[in-house]
Design a protein around this motif. Structure first.
Motif, PDB file in Angstrom:
ATOM      1  N   ALA A  97       0.831  -1.204   0.070  1.00  0.00           N
ATOM      2  CA  ALA A  97       0.199  -0.031  -0.025  1.00  0.00           C
ATOM      3  C   ALA A  97       0.903   1.315  -0.049  1.00  0.00           C
ATOM      4  O   ALA A  97       0.530   2.122  -0.675  1.00  0.00           O
ATOM      5  CB  ALA A  97      -0.905  -0.010   1.277  1.00  0.00           C
ATOM      6  N   ILE A  98       1.823   1.472   0.764  1.00  0.00           N
ATOM      7  CA  ILE A  98       2.710   2.612   1.033  1.00  0.00           C
ATOM      8  C   ILE A  98       3.634   2.382  -0.335  1.00  0.00           C
ATOM      9  O   ILE A  98       4.096   3.763  -0.528  1.00  0.00           O
ATOM     10  CB  ILE A  98       3.375   2.493   2.352  1.00  0.00           C
ATOM     11  N   ARG A  99       3.889   1.417  -0.877  1.00  0.00           N
ATOM     12  CA  ARG A  99       4.977   1.556  -2.011  1.00  0.00           C
ATOM     13  C   ARG A  99       4.440   2.467  -2.812  1.00  0.00           C
ATOM     14  O   ARG A  99       5.401   3.286  -3.630  1.00  0.00           O
ATOM     15  CB  ARG A  99       4.997   0.227  -2.610  1.00  0.00           C
ATOM     16  N   GLY A 100       3.157   2.697  -3.280  1.00  0.00           N
ATOM     17  CA  GLY A 100       2.660   3.435  -4.141  1.00  0.00           C
ATOM     18  C   GLY A 100       2.864   5.057  -3.918  1.00  0.00           C
ATOM     19  O   GLY A 100       2.823   5.938  -4.758  1.00  0.00           O
ATOM     20  N   CYS A 101       3.355   5.340  -2.712  1.00  0.00           N
ATOM     21  CA  CYS A 101       3.905   6.750  -2.161  1.00  0.00           C
ATOM     22  C   CYS A 101       5.285   6.987  -2.523  1.00  0.00           C
ATOM     23  O   CYS A 101       5.816   8.206  -2.234  1.00  0.00           O
ATOM     24  CB  CYS A 101       3.333   6.822  -0.845  1.00  0.00           C
ATOM     25  N   LEU A 102       6.225   6.129  -2.921  1.00  0.00           N
ATOM     26  CA  LEU A 102       7.692   6.280  -3.164  1.00  0.00           C
ATOM     27  C   LEU A 102       7.760   7.436  -4.007  1.00  0.00           C
ATOM     28  O   LEU A 102       7.285   7.898  -5.148  1.00  0.00           O
ATOM     29  CB  LEU A 102       8.350   4.990  -3.720  1.00  0.00           C
ATOM     30  N   TYR A 103       8.678   8.292  -3.366  1.00  0.00           N
ATOM     31  CA  TYR A 103       9.129   9.633  -4.112  1.00  0.00           C
ATOM     32  C   TYR A 103       7.844  10.455  -4.102  1.00  0.00           C
ATOM     33  O   TYR A 103       7.865  11.453  -5.241  1.00  0.00           O
ATOM     34  CB  TYR A 103       9.728   9.291  -5.392  1.00  0.00           C
ATOM     35  N   ARG A 104       6.898  10.597  -3.344  1.00  0.00           N
ATOM     36  CA  ARG A 104       5.824  11.515  -3.396  1.00  0.00           C
ATOM     37  C   ARG A 104       5.776  12.041  -2.131  1.00  0.00           C
ATOM     38  O   ARG A 104       5.815  11.061  -1.099  1.00  0.00           O
ATOM     39  CB  ARG A 104       4.359  10.669  -3.715  1.00  0.00           C
ATOM     40  N   PHE A 105       5.082  13.295  -1.968  1.00  0.00           N
ATOM     41  CA  PHE A 105       4.938  13.878  -0.573  1.00  0.00           C
ATOM     42  C   PHE A 105       3.784  13.055   0.060  1.00  0.00           C
ATOM     43  O   PHE A 105       2.911  12.788  -0.524  1.00  0.00           O
ATOM     44  CB  PHE A 105       4.315  15.368  -0.501  1.00  0.00           C
ATOM     45  N   THR A 106       4.148  12.688   1.164  1.00  0.00           N
ATOM     46  CA  THR A 106       3.287  11.617   1.974  1.00  0.00           C
ATOM     47  C   THR A 106       2.961  12.021   3.265  1.00  0.00           C
ATOM     48  O   THR A 106       3.796  12.374   4.162  1.00  0.00           O
ATOM     49  CB  THR A 106       3.639  10.103   1.901  1.00  0.00           C
ATOM     50  N   PHE A 107       1.656  12.243   3.736  1.00  0.00           N
ATOM     51  CA  PHE A 107       1.420  12.531   5.307  1.00  0.00           C
ATOM     52  C   PHE A 107       1.219  11.306   6.017  1.00  0.00           C
ATOM     53  O   PHE A 107       0.512  10.465   5.594  1.00  0.00           O
ATOM     54  CB  PHE A 107       0.339  13.747   5.382  1.00  0.00           C
ATOM     55  N   ILE A 108       1.717  11.371   7.145  1.00  0.00           N
ATOM     56  CA  ILE A 108       1.781  10.161   7.915  1.00  0.00           C
ATOM     57  C   ILE A 108       1.392  10.463   9.300  1.00  0.00           C
ATOM     58  O   ILE A 108       1.715  11.548   9.892  1.00  0.00           O
ATOM     59  CB  ILE A 108       3.354   9.681   8.281  1.00  0.00           C
ATOM     60  N   TRP A 109       0.250   9.478   9.723  1.00  0.00           N
ATOM     61  CA  TRP A 109      -0.115   9.524  11.013  1.00  0.00           C
ATOM     62  C   TRP A 109       0.454   8.311  11.991  1.00  0.00           C
ATOM     63  O   TRP A 109       0.110   7.223  11.463  1.00  0.00           O
ATOM     64  CB  TRP A 109      -1.546   9.430  11.122  1.00  0.00           C
TER      65      TRP A 109
END
Length: 154
Positions: A97-109
């Motif tokens: 799931a989080i692999r799709g966010c590689l090299y993208r701004f990602t907000f984490i909780w």
């Protein structure tokens, strides 16, 4: 010739037994070079912002003999100025799931209530690593996927 990155690390086979230092791969493992080691921010007068070797996946020196290609550095711009709305996550965060966010701004909780902008550059089986926006700059950061409550890519 082994790379020691400026450290004088004598090797005394009789001290460790078996001719190998504990915690190090056997000779020839990984093609003779350790990709991503030392981690970014380790030299050049920069303040270190990385996790110790052996944490998580395989890039950026975690562990030092792991696979993966080192990809660039932190983003050249700050993250977006807004805080996205958290969506309920019914399932554990998994690497796919989080692999799709590689090299993208990602907000984490995180489970502990912390939240921040993150720029992931590596996803392992149990961990994610990249750059966290802290004190108006990008700092190298990694965490276990079990600590992430939810995330959102922009």
């Amino acid at each position: 010739m082994p790379l020691n990155y400026g450290y004088d690390m004598p090797f005394i086979p009789s001290r460790f037994g078996g001719g190998q230092q504990p915690g190090f791969p056997p000779p020839g493992f990984g093609g003779g070079q350790q990709p991503g080691f030392p981690p970014p921010g380790f030299g050049g007068g920069q303040q270190p912002g990385f996790l110790p070797p052996g944490f998580g996946g395989g890039q950026q020196g975690f562990p030092p003999f792991g696979g993966g290609q080192q990809q660039g550095g932190p983003p050249s711009s700050p993250p977006p100025s807004y805080t996205p709305q958290e969506s309920a996550s019914l399932f554990a965060v998994d690497p796919g799931a989080i692999r799709g966010c590689l090299y993208r701004f990602t907000f984490i909780w995180l489970n502990n209530g912390s939240s921040f902008w993150f720029y992931p550059t590596f996803v392992g089986r149990d961990s994610v690593a990249g750059y966290r926006w802290r004190n108006f700059r990008w700092v190298y950061y990694g965490t276990d996927l079990r600590r992430i409550r939810s995330f959102r890519c922009s």
